[in-house]
Design a protein around this motif. Structure first.
Motif, mmCIF file in Angstrom:
data_model
loop_
_atom_site.group_PDB
_atom_site.id
_atom_site.type_symbol
_atom_site.label_atom_id
_atom_site.label_comp_id
_atom_site.label_asym_id
_atom_site.label_seq_id
_atom_site.Cartn_x
_atom_site.Cartn_y
_atom_site.Cartn_z
ATOM 1 N N UNK A 20 -5.343 3.692 -4.810
ATOM 2 C CA UNK A 20 -3.814 3.798 -5.360
ATOM 3 C C UNK A 20 -3.163 2.995 -4.041
ATOM 4 N N UNK A 21 -1.785 2.468 -4.311
ATOM 5 C CA UNK A 21 -1.087 1.867 -3.313
ATOM 6 C C UNK A 21 -0.231 3.020 -2.810
ATOM 7 N N UNK A 22 -0.304 2.979 -1.385
ATOM 8 C CA UNK A 22 0.351 3.960 -0.500
ATOM 9 C C UNK A 22 1.237 3.489 0.515
ATOM 10 N N UNK A 23 2.111 4.038 1.132
ATOM 11 C CA UNK A 23 3.032 3.849 2.272
ATOM 12 C C UNK A 23 2.694 4.954 3.276
ATOM 13 N N UNK A 24 2.302 4.526 4.393
ATOM 14 C CA UNK A 24 2.108 5.810 5.394
ATOM 15 C C UNK A 24 2.750 5.561 6.720
ATOM 16 N N UNK A 25 3.141 6.233 7.495
ATOM 17 C CA UNK A 25 3.584 6.139 8.869
ATOM 18 C C UNK A 25 2.751 6.943 9.701
ATOM 19 N N UNK A 26 2.452 6.526 10.981
ATOM 20 C CA UNK A 26 1.631 6.994 11.799
ATOM 21 C C UNK A 26 2.095 7.012 13.238
ATOM 22 N N UNK A 38 4.577 3.322 13.654
ATOM 23 C CA UNK A 38 3.913 2.151 12.635
ATOM 24 C C UNK A 38 3.938 2.619 11.563
ATOM 25 N N UNK A 39 4.240 1.807 10.458
ATOM 26 C CA UNK A 39 4.369 2.043 9.036
ATOM 27 C C UNK A 39 3.485 1.050 8.348
ATOM 28 N N UNK A 40 2.642 1.276 7.453
ATOM 29 C CA UNK A 40 1.683 0.682 6.615
ATOM 30 C C UNK A 40 1.675 0.740 5.133
ATOM 31 N N UNK A 41 1.797 -0.404 4.419
ATOM 32 C CA UNK A 41 1.833 -0.277 2.875
ATOM 33 C C UNK A 41 0.528 -1.386 2.398
ATOM 34 N N UNK A 42 -0.181 -0.612 1.597
ATOM 35 C CA UNK A 42 -1.262 -1.237 1.124
ATOM 36 C C UNK A 42 -2.005 -0.193 0.051
ATOM 37 N N UNK A 43 -3.355 -0.770 -0.207
ATOM 38 C CA UNK A 43 -3.982 0.065 -1.069
ATOM 39 C C UNK A 43 -5.101 1.021 -0.231
ATOM 40 N N UNK A 44 -4.992 2.336 -0.622
ATOM 41 C CA UNK A 44 -5.914 3.134 0.192
ATOM 42 C C UNK A 44 -7.242 2.759 -0.437
ATOM 43 N N UNK A 45 -8.198 2.110 0.409
ATOM 44 C CA UNK A 45 -9.352 1.813 -0.063
ATOM 45 C C UNK A 45 -10.463 2.720 0.594
ATOM 46 N N UNK A 46 -10.286 3.333 1.254
ATOM 47 C CA UNK A 46 -11.136 4.492 1.711
ATOM 48 C C UNK A 46 -10.692 5.527 2.570
ATOM 49 N N UNK A 54 -6.530 0.903 4.759
ATOM 50 C CA UNK A 54 -5.423 0.526 3.864
ATOM 51 C C UNK A 54 -5.777 -0.810 3.978
ATOM 52 N N UNK A 55 -5.917 -1.517 2.637
ATOM 53 C CA UNK A 55 -5.907 -3.113 2.575
ATOM 54 C C UNK A 55 -4.558 -3.439 2.290
ATOM 55 N N UNK A 56 -3.800 -4.472 3.033
ATOM 56 C CA UNK A 56 -2.709 -4.922 2.837
ATOM 57 C C UNK A 56 -2.718 -5.900 1.563
ATOM 58 N N UNK A 57 -1.564 -6.522 1.212
ATOM 59 C CA UNK A 57 -1.481 -7.599 0.177
ATOM 60 C C UNK A 57 -2.142 -8.931 0.854
ATOM 61 N N UNK A 157 -15.594 -14.602 -3.863
ATOM 62 C CA UNK A 157 -14.041 -14.689 -3.983
ATOM 63 C C UNK A 157 -13.683 -13.331 -4.542
ATOM 64 N N UNK A 158 -12.463 -12.635 -3.697
ATOM 65 C CA UNK A 158 -11.973 -11.658 -4.106
ATOM 66 C C UNK A 158 -10.596 -11.504 -3.908
ATOM 67 N N UNK A 159 -9.831 -10.833 -4.592
ATOM 68 C CA UNK A 159 -8.244 -10.988 -4.654
ATOM 69 C C UNK A 159 -7.546 -9.718 -4.137
ATOM 70 N N UNK A 160 -6.307 -9.722 -3.782
ATOM 71 C CA UNK A 160 -5.598 -8.889 -3.124
ATOM 72 C C UNK A 160 -3.765 -8.966 -3.617
ATOM 73 N N UNK A 161 -3.313 -8.237 -3.688
ATOM 74 C CA UNK A 161 -1.734 -8.347 -3.624
ATOM 75 C C UNK A 161 -1.065 -8.050 -4.978
#
Length: 336
Positions: A20-26, A38-46, A54-57, A157-161
């Motif tokens: 899922x796409x998440x927003x986290x603060x650490x 520090x804030x990070x937004x992206x897909x929680x990949x593991x 977390x993989x960003x756009x 070739x793989x996609x994000x965003x």
């Protein structure tokens, strides 16, 4: 971020939210600067062994220790698209693949292995859509073997965003040592506004690239037959040429367009440095778009590498918005 009634931050994500796409603060890294968080937004990949990936756009993967989290929540799967035709990333990926067709291909489950004697990564990489039908490690071993048999470096070739893109696959490739070598924006726009752009020069259109067009094309000096086959591939291919002042053997500008159903894809738009700032790239795009409209297309796409700031600004000004990004990952131990 999530707050309690007392104003404190809370973490509202868990390992069950992987994918899922998440927003986290650490808590910020020591010595990283004056910011505490520090804030990070992206897909929680593991989320394993106390570490979140977390993989960003942009395709960048960020490692975050679980112990550093102070807040987190699930957010909508993709940001709202501001403009451009409606399209899923898979539809676009397949249209782009048809515009750069390989000389040979082979299925690996739902993946497609593609090769064209090394001319352009787009025709010499795995189109990794769907399920390869094998565990990922076995699938990648098959990929490496297939490309090594052809004397080519293995690329995926793989996609994000965008909604449904492949952040988890990108993270898994990086975990296995595959190196992200090139990242490219896929931009889309309505076709009619492109055709309405000002034309400041005479643009000649043809079905095949002549010697003059090929002299301007920057990727080759003397094109081999396999390169011409790739350049000529696609459902309906057009080549645009703007002659230089007084003629000459090398054009001032060129372009290529592939019309495929509702889509018109633009590529190989190049302008001689001596002729820049004359609107020639715009003229090439407009002429190709007008021809694509005649063939029934209504939407436009193009690809531009993320480090090409000048081209990105040009296409932004033409109304092309970023839809998603794709990345070419190279197998470990296969050169620089």
């Amino acid at each position: 971020m999530e707050f309690t009634a007392g104003g404190r931050l809370e973490v509202h994500i868990s390992p069950s939210d992987v994918g899922k796409r998440v927003s986290v603060r650490r808590v910020g890294d020591p010595g990283a600067g004056p910011e505490r968080f520090t804030d990070t937004v992206g897909v929680l990949t593991s989320w394993t062994e106390g570490v979140l990936l977390i993989t960003r756009r942009s395709g960048e993967t960020v490692r975050i220790p679980e112990s550093s989290l102070v807040a987190g929540k699930v957010v909508p799967a993709a940001p709202a698209r501001r403009r451009g035709p409606a399209a899923g990333f898979e539809e676009l990926a397949r249209a782009q693949a048809r515009a750069w067709q390989p000389l040979e291909s082979e299925p690996l489950g739902e993946w497609t292995l593609r090769a064209a004697n090394g001319f352009t990564r787009r025709a010499n990489s795995v189109l990794a859509l769907g399920d390869p039908g094998l565990p990922l490690g076995e699938a990648l071993a098959r990929v490496c073997s297939w490309y090594e048999d052809r004397g080519l470096p293995p690329y995926v070739q793989a996609t994000t965003g965008a909604e449904g893109t492949q952040e988890r696959l990108c993270a898994a490739l990086e975990e296995r040592g595959w190196r992200r070598e090139v990242s490219t924006e896929v931009r889309i726009a309505g076709l009619a506004p492109v055709a309405d752009l000002p034309v400041t020069a005479e643009v000649a259109l043809s079905r095949t690239p002549d010697k003059a067009w090929l002299r301007r094309y920057q990727r080759v000096v003397e094109p081999a037959p396999h390169m011409l086959r790739v350049l000529g591939s696609g459902p309906s291919v057009w080549f645009a040429t703007v002659a230089g002042d007084g003629g000459g053997e090398v054009p001032a500008a060129i372009g290529r367009c592939v019309v495929d159903g509702r889509w018109a894809g633009f590529m190989a738009v190049e302008v001689d440095p001596a002729y820049r700032r004359r609107g020639l790239a715009t003229a090439v795009m407009a002429a190709l778009a007008a021809r694509a409209l005649e063939e029934g297309a209504s939407a436009a796409w193009l690809q531009v590498e993320t480090d090409n700031d000048a081209a990105r600004a040009l296409y932004e000004g033409m109304g092309f918005a970023v839809h998603h990004l794709y990345h070419h990952f190279r197998a470990p131990g296969t050169g620089t």
